[in-house]
Design an enzyme around this catalytic site. Structure first.
Site, PDB file in Angstrom:
ATOM      1  N   ARG A   1       3.789  72.969  24.471  1.00 29.83           N
ATOM      2  CA  ARG A   1       4.971  72.105  24.524  1.00 29.83           C
ATOM      3  C   ARG A   1       4.748  70.967  25.521  1.00 29.83           C
ATOM      4  NH1 ARG A   1       8.671  74.379  21.355  1.00 29.83           N
ATOM      5  NH2 ARG A   1       8.366  76.632  21.107  1.00 29.83           N
ATOM      6  N   ASP A   2       5.166  69.760  25.109  1.00 35.69           N
ATOM      7  CA  ASP A   2       5.058  68.605  25.994  1.00 35.69           C
ATOM      8  C   ASP A   2       5.969  68.806  27.193  1.00 35.69           C
ATOM      9  OD1 ASP A   2       4.064  65.403  25.480  1.00 35.69           O
ATOM     10  OD2 ASP A   2       5.557  65.768  27.043  1.00 35.69           O
ATOM     11  N   ILE A   3       5.454  68.463  28.362  1.00 38.22           N
ATOM     12  CA  ILE A   3       6.197  68.679  29.614  1.00 38.22           C
ATOM     13  C   ILE A   3       7.395  67.735  29.718  1.00 38.22           C
ATOM     14  CG2 ILE A   3       4.960  67.043  31.109  1.00 38.22           C
ATOM     15  CD1 ILE A   3       4.684  69.395  33.119  1.00 38.22           C
TER      16      ILE A   3
ATOM     17  N   HIS B   1      -5.010  63.953  21.420  1.00 35.33           N
ATOM     18  CA  HIS B   1      -3.904  64.888  21.155  1.00 35.33           C
ATOM     19  C   HIS B   1      -3.015  64.335  20.059  1.00 35.33           C
ATOM     20  CE1 HIS B   1      -2.928  62.256  24.550  1.00 35.33           C
ATOM     21  NE2 HIS B   1      -1.698  62.191  24.066  1.00 35.33           N
ATOM     22  N   MET B   2      -2.506  65.254  19.257  1.00 34.14           N
ATOM     23  CA  MET B   2      -1.557  64.936  18.198  1.00 34.14           C
ATOM     24  C   MET B   2      -0.177  65.397  18.668  1.00 34.14           C
ATOM     25  SD  MET B   2      -1.416  66.657  14.430  1.00 34.14           S
ATOM     26  CE  MET B   2      -2.724  65.722  13.653  1.00 34.14           C
TER      27      MET B   2
ATOM     28  N   VAL C   1      -3.221  60.289  28.401  1.00 32.14           N
ATOM     29  CA  VAL C   1      -4.153  61.377  28.718  1.00 32.14           C
ATOM     30  C   VAL C   1      -5.365  61.229  27.807  1.00 32.14           C
ATOM     31  CG1 VAL C   1      -4.500  63.866  28.871  1.00 32.14           C
ATOM     32  CG2 VAL C   1      -2.247  62.876  29.410  1.00 32.14           C
TER      33      VAL C   1
ATOM     34  N   ASN D   1      -1.778  58.580  19.699  1.00 31.33           N
ATOM     35  CA  ASN D   1      -1.933  57.311  20.402  1.00 31.33           C
ATOM     36  C   ASN D   1      -3.406  57.128  20.762  1.00 31.33           C
ATOM     37  OD1 ASN D   1       0.850  56.689  20.409  1.00 31.33           O
ATOM     38  ND2 ASN D   1       1.178  58.040  22.167  1.00 31.33           N
TER      39      ASN D   1
HETATM   40  P1  AMP Z   1       0.088  60.043  25.342  1.00 30.44           P
HETATM   41  O1  AMP Z   1       0.941  58.911  25.860  1.00 30.44           O
HETATM   42  O2  AMP Z   1      -0.034  60.042  23.852  1.00 30.44           O
HETATM   43  O3  AMP Z   1      -1.242  60.101  26.051  1.00 30.44           O
HETATM   44  O4  AMP Z   1       0.881  61.369  25.672  1.00 30.44           O
HETATM   45  C1  AMP Z   1       0.567  62.219  26.738  1.00 30.44           C
HETATM   46  C2  AMP Z   1       1.619  63.290  26.739  1.00 30.44           C
HETATM   47  O5  AMP Z   1       1.156  64.347  27.546  1.00 30.44           O
HETATM   48  C3  AMP Z   1       2.972  62.840  27.294  1.00 30.44           C
HETATM   49  O6  AMP Z   1       3.959  63.049  26.291  1.00 30.44           O
HETATM   50  C4  AMP Z   1       3.172  63.757  28.499  1.00 30.44           C
HETATM   51  O7  AMP Z   1       4.519  64.132  28.673  1.00 30.44           O
HETATM   52  C5  AMP Z   1       2.280  64.947  28.154  1.00 30.44           C
HETATM   53  N1  AMP Z   1       1.797  65.715  29.294  1.00 30.44           N
HETATM   54  C6  AMP Z   1       1.151  65.244  30.390  1.00 30.44           C
HETATM   55  N2  AMP Z   1       0.836  66.258  31.226  1.00 30.44           N
HETATM   56  C7  AMP Z   1       1.272  67.407  30.623  1.00 30.44           C
HETATM   57  C8  AMP Z   1       1.237  68.781  30.973  1.00 30.44           C
HETATM   58  N3  AMP Z   1       0.699  69.213  32.121  1.00 30.44           N
HETATM   59  N4  AMP Z   1       1.782  69.680  30.120  1.00 30.44           N
HETATM   60  C9  AMP Z   1       2.348  69.256  28.961  1.00 30.44           C
HETATM   61  N5  AMP Z   1       2.401  67.979  28.570  1.00 30.44           N
HETATM   62  C10 AMP Z   1       1.881  67.054  29.389  1.00 30.44           C
END
Ligand code: AMP
Length: 115
Positions: free
Chosen positions: A29-31, A100-101, A96, A87
């Site tokens: 799950r996204d944080i 990731h999807m 990040v 992205n």
């Molecule tokens: P992006 O902008 O596509 O790189 O999305 C990165 C996503 O990673 C964002 O939606 C963040 O909220 C999520 N994220 C970053 N760190 C964590 C974490 N430790 N656990 C879960 N989600 C994370």
């Protein structure tokens, strides 16, 4: 290529709400959820961006889609529909650098781009 926090999540070195894991992919799950259901599905192998995928990655990339389908069903969003989003790099607003999807669902998500 440098590891990110996502590699630590895969290895369970830091806490995350992991909803699925197998030999090729991990989903958690996204944080900072942007929808009632917001899950990230990632390859276990560090592929920094969508611009770095190779033919040898096709099994993991395909697995990401079948896992997305299964998670959507389990989360109860499959019938109404959902959004899968990747992205890529700066203009794609990737934060990040571990491919990731995003799986968003649970409400009408609107048009694809706001601008
Ligand atoms: P992006 O902008 O596509 O790189 O999305 C990165 C996503 O990673 C964002 O939606 C963040 O909220 C999520 N994220 C970053 N760190 C964590 C974490 N430790 N656990 C879960 N989600 C994370």
């Amino acid at each position: 290529m440098e590891e990110t926090i996502f590699s630590k999540i895969i290895r369970k070195e830091i806490p995350a709400d992991i909803v699925y894991q197998d030999d090729l992919v991990t989903a958690f799950r996204d944080i900072n959820p942007q929808a009632p259901t917001h899950i990230l599905i990632i390859p276990n192998k560090l592929i920094p961006t969508a611009a770095d995928v190779e033919v040898e990655d096709e099994a993991a990339l395909g697995r990401m889609f079948t896992v997305a389908r299964k998670i959507a069903e389990k989360e109860g969003v499959a019938e109404d529909g959902y959004r899968l989003l990747v992205n890529c790099k700066e203009h794609g607003h990737q934060e990040v650098m571990h491919l990731h999807m995003h799986l968003f669902g649970g409400k009408p998500l609107g048009r694809m781009l706001s601008a």
